[in-house]
Design a protein around this motif. Structure first.
Motif, PDB file in Angstrom:
ATOM      1  N   SER A  70       0.803  -1.214   0.000  1.00  0.00           N
ATOM      2  CA  SER A  70       0.000   0.000   0.000  1.00  0.00           C
ATOM      3  C   SER A  70       0.840   1.270   0.000  1.00  0.00           C
ATOM      4  O   SER A  70       0.356   2.341  -0.358  1.00  0.00           O
ATOM      5  N   GLU A  71       2.115   1.161   0.419  1.00  0.00           N
ATOM      6  CA  GLU A  71       3.008   2.312   0.433  1.00  0.00           C
ATOM      7  C   GLU A  71       3.937   2.351  -0.778  1.00  0.00           C
ATOM      8  O   GLU A  71       4.936   3.085  -0.765  1.00  0.00           O
ATOM      9  N   ALA A  72       3.635   1.578  -1.811  1.00  0.00           N
ATOM     10  CA  ALA A  72       4.429   1.651  -3.041  1.00  0.00           C
ATOM     11  C   ALA A  72       4.408   3.088  -3.561  1.00  0.00           C
ATOM     12  O   ALA A  72       3.378   3.765  -3.526  1.00  0.00           O
ATOM     13  N   LEU A  73       5.533   3.547  -4.067  1.00  0.00           N
ATOM     14  CA  LEU A  73       5.712   4.956  -4.378  1.00  0.00           C
ATOM     15  C   LEU A  73       4.993   5.380  -5.655  1.00  0.00           C
ATOM     16  O   LEU A  73       5.037   4.687  -6.672  1.00  0.00           O
ATOM     17  N   GLY A  74       4.332   6.518  -5.602  1.00  0.00           N
ATOM     18  CA  GLY A  74       3.738   7.136  -6.770  1.00  0.00           C
ATOM     19  C   GLY A  74       2.771   6.238  -7.520  1.00  0.00           C
ATOM     20  O   GLY A  74       2.117   5.358  -6.940  1.00  0.00           O
ATOM     21  N   LEU A  75       2.668   6.463  -8.828  1.00  0.00           N
ATOM     22  CA  LEU A  75       1.904   5.556  -9.670  1.00  0.00           C
ATOM     23  C   LEU A  75       2.651   4.236  -9.773  1.00  0.00           C
ATOM     24  O   LEU A  75       3.838   4.223 -10.107  1.00  0.00           O
ATOM     25  N   HIS A  76       1.970   3.149  -9.489  1.00  0.00           N
ATOM     26  CA  HIS A  76       2.639   1.850  -9.537  1.00  0.00           C
ATOM     27  C   HIS A  76       1.715   0.823 -10.155  1.00  0.00           C
ATOM     28  O   HIS A  76       0.492   0.981 -10.179  1.00  0.00           O
ATOM     29  N   ASN A  77       2.313  -0.253 -10.646  1.00  0.00           N
ATOM     30  CA  ASN A  77       1.545  -1.293 -11.307  1.00  0.00           C
ATOM     31  C   ASN A  77       2.382  -2.556 -11.343  1.00  0.00           C
ATOM     32  O   ASN A  77       3.613  -2.501 -11.296  1.00  0.00           O
ATOM     33  N   ALA A  78       1.730  -3.693 -11.420  1.00  0.00           N
ATOM     34  CA  ALA A  78       2.390  -4.985 -11.588  1.00  0.00           C
ATOM     35  C   ALA A  78       1.467  -5.863 -12.422  1.00  0.00           C
ATOM     36  O   ALA A  78       0.266  -5.937 -12.150  1.00  0.00           O
ATOM     37  N   ASN A 115       7.228   1.351  -9.998  1.00  0.00           N
ATOM     38  CA  ASN A 115       6.685   2.388  -9.129  1.00  0.00           C
ATOM     39  C   ASN A 115       7.240   3.740  -9.557  1.00  0.00           C
ATOM     40  O   ASN A 115       8.222   3.807 -10.295  1.00  0.00           O
ATOM     41  N   LEU A 116       6.604   4.801  -9.106  1.00  0.00           N
ATOM     42  CA  LEU A 116       6.920   6.160  -9.564  1.00  0.00           C
ATOM     43  C   LEU A 116       6.929   6.218 -11.086  1.00  0.00           C
ATOM     44  O   LEU A 116       7.824   6.798 -11.708  1.00  0.00           O
ATOM     45  N   LEU A 117       5.918   5.608 -11.685  1.00  0.00           N
ATOM     46  CA  LEU A 117       5.821   5.524 -13.138  1.00  0.00           C
ATOM     47  C   LEU A 117       5.183   6.781 -13.722  1.00  0.00           C
ATOM     48  O   LEU A 117       4.429   7.491 -13.042  1.00  0.00           O
ATOM     49  N   SER A 118       5.456   7.008 -14.994  1.00  0.00           N
ATOM     50  CA  SER A 118       4.765   8.097 -15.680  1.00  0.00           C
ATOM     51  C   SER A 118       3.303   7.740 -15.907  1.00  0.00           C
ATOM     52  O   SER A 118       2.441   8.630 -15.956  1.00  0.00           O
ATOM     53  N   SER A 119       3.018   6.435 -16.051  1.00  0.00           N
ATOM     54  CA  SER A 119       1.645   5.950 -16.169  1.00  0.00           C
ATOM     55  C   SER A 119       1.641   4.452 -15.910  1.00  0.00           C
ATOM     56  O   SER A 119       2.653   3.777 -16.130  1.00  0.00           O
ATOM     57  N   PRO A 120       0.513   3.885 -15.475  1.00  0.00           N
ATOM     58  CA  PRO A 120       0.445   2.436 -15.266  1.00  0.00           C
ATOM     59  C   PRO A 120       0.644   1.636 -16.554  1.00  0.00           C
ATOM     60  O   PRO A 120       1.053   0.471 -16.507  1.00  0.00           O
ATOM     61  N   GLN A 121       0.374   2.253 -17.711  1.00  0.00           N
ATOM     62  CA  GLN A 121       0.498   1.559 -18.991  1.00  0.00           C
ATOM     63  C   GLN A 121       1.940   1.176 -19.322  1.00  0.00           C
ATOM     64  O   GLN A 121       2.182   0.329 -20.189  1.00  0.00           O
ATOM     65  N   VAL A 122       2.910   1.792 -18.623  1.00  0.00           N
ATOM     66  CA  VAL A 122       4.317   1.439 -18.839  1.00  0.00           C
ATOM     67  C   VAL A 122       4.536  -0.056 -18.599  1.00  0.00           C
ATOM     68  O   VAL A 122       5.241  -0.728 -19.365  1.00  0.00           O
ATOM     69  N   ILE A 123       3.925  -0.582 -17.554  1.00  0.00           N
ATOM     70  CA  ILE A 123       4.123  -1.982 -17.200  1.00  0.00           C
ATOM     71  C   ILE A 123       3.407  -2.896 -18.189  1.00  0.00           C
ATOM     72  O   ILE A 123       3.935  -3.954 -18.575  1.00  0.00           O
ATOM     73  N   GLU A 124       2.245  -2.489 -18.627  1.00  0.00           N
ATOM     74  CA  GLU A 124       1.543  -3.275 -19.647  1.00  0.00           C
ATOM     75  C   GLU A 124       2.354  -3.337 -20.939  1.00  0.00           C
ATOM     76  O   GLU A 124       2.416  -4.382 -21.605  1.00  0.00           O
ATOM     77  N   ALA A 125       2.997  -2.244 -21.298  1.00  0.00           N
ATOM     78  CA  ALA A 125       3.838  -2.218 -22.500  1.00  0.00           C
ATOM     79  C   ALA A 125       5.007  -3.179 -22.373  1.00  0.00           C
ATOM     80  O   ALA A 125       5.410  -3.826 -23.355  1.00  0.00           O
TER      81      ALA A 125
END
Length: 225
Positions: free
Chosen positions: A99-107, A118-128
């Motif tokens: 829950s304390e993952a930094l900024g925008l994060h995704n997995a 984490n600290l991503l420009s957007s969650p779509q970075v991980i999908e890419a």
């Protein structure tokens, strides 16, 4: 602050991790692999001990990735600050973002891979990253780097990245690829890709030298005959 992908090659059984961060020397703390067992990326506010602990649970206790991840997180505390991804030697995977993952994060888990950041420009970075890994040809290292390049093309981190690492294990107990850019003012992922392109044609020579020195090719240095 960090994005990464862990992956497995179903043809060779190789396991690998590619990772980049705004912090220095991400390759010293976050990627953990064991041949035939698994690969673990531990990041965000990282606890390096999680990598070896999860690999021990996968190996010695034959636990599935999700159970090994849960056991390691619960035994160390502060799990709300961790982001961890796991893939085992059979291609089974697990992921966790506290829950304390930094900024925008995704997995995101994909076919024979898991990507997280984490600290991503957007969650779509991980999908890419996942899509690029699944579609890329070549060796596992090539596919992992393709995922990292796709992440940058999709926006990468919210700020600049400064370090990157690529690590792959195969049949041997030591890594067959272990390349790092510990600090770069610009484009550590590009520099890591250059390192891989330089190392790739020499990789088999180093394995041959280790396993059978009598069959070793020339070292190509002064005095070598």
């Amino acid at each position: 602050m960090t994005f990464s992908i862990v992956g497995r090659c179903p043809e060779t059984g190789q396991l690998g991790i590619a990772i980049s961060s705004s912090s220095i020397a991400v390759g010293a703390r976050c990627p953990w692999l064991r041949a035939g067992v698994g690969a673990v990326a531990t990041q965000n506010v990282t606890l390096p001990a999680l990598g070896p602990q999860i690999l021990d649970l996968l190996d010695g206790q034959q636990m599935e990735p999700a159970a090994a991840l849960e056991r390691a997180l619960s035994s160390n505390g502060w799990s709300q600050y961790r982001q961890v991804t796991v893939i085992d030697g059979q291609g089974r995977s697990a992921l966790f973002s506290g829950s304390e993952a930094l900024g925008l994060h995704n997995a995101v888990a994909g076919e024979q891979c898991v990507a997280a950041g984490n600290l991503l420009s957007s969650p779509q970075v991980i999908e890419a990253m996942v899509h690029a890994f699944e579609a890329a040809p070549g060796q596992l290292a090539d596919r992992l780097l393709a995922a990292m390049q796709a992440a940058m093309a999709a926006g990468g981190e919210a700020g600049p990245v400064h370090s990157a690492a690529l690590k792959v294990v195969g049949d041997l107990i030591w890594p067959i690829v272990d390349l790092r850019v510990d600090w770069a003012d610009e484009d550590p992922i590009g520099q890591l890709g250059d390192l891989w392109q330089a190392y790739k044609p020499q990789m088999q020579d180093y394995l041959t030298r280790a396993l059978d020195p009598t069959a070793a090719p020339s070292y190509g240095v002064p005095g070598d005959e």
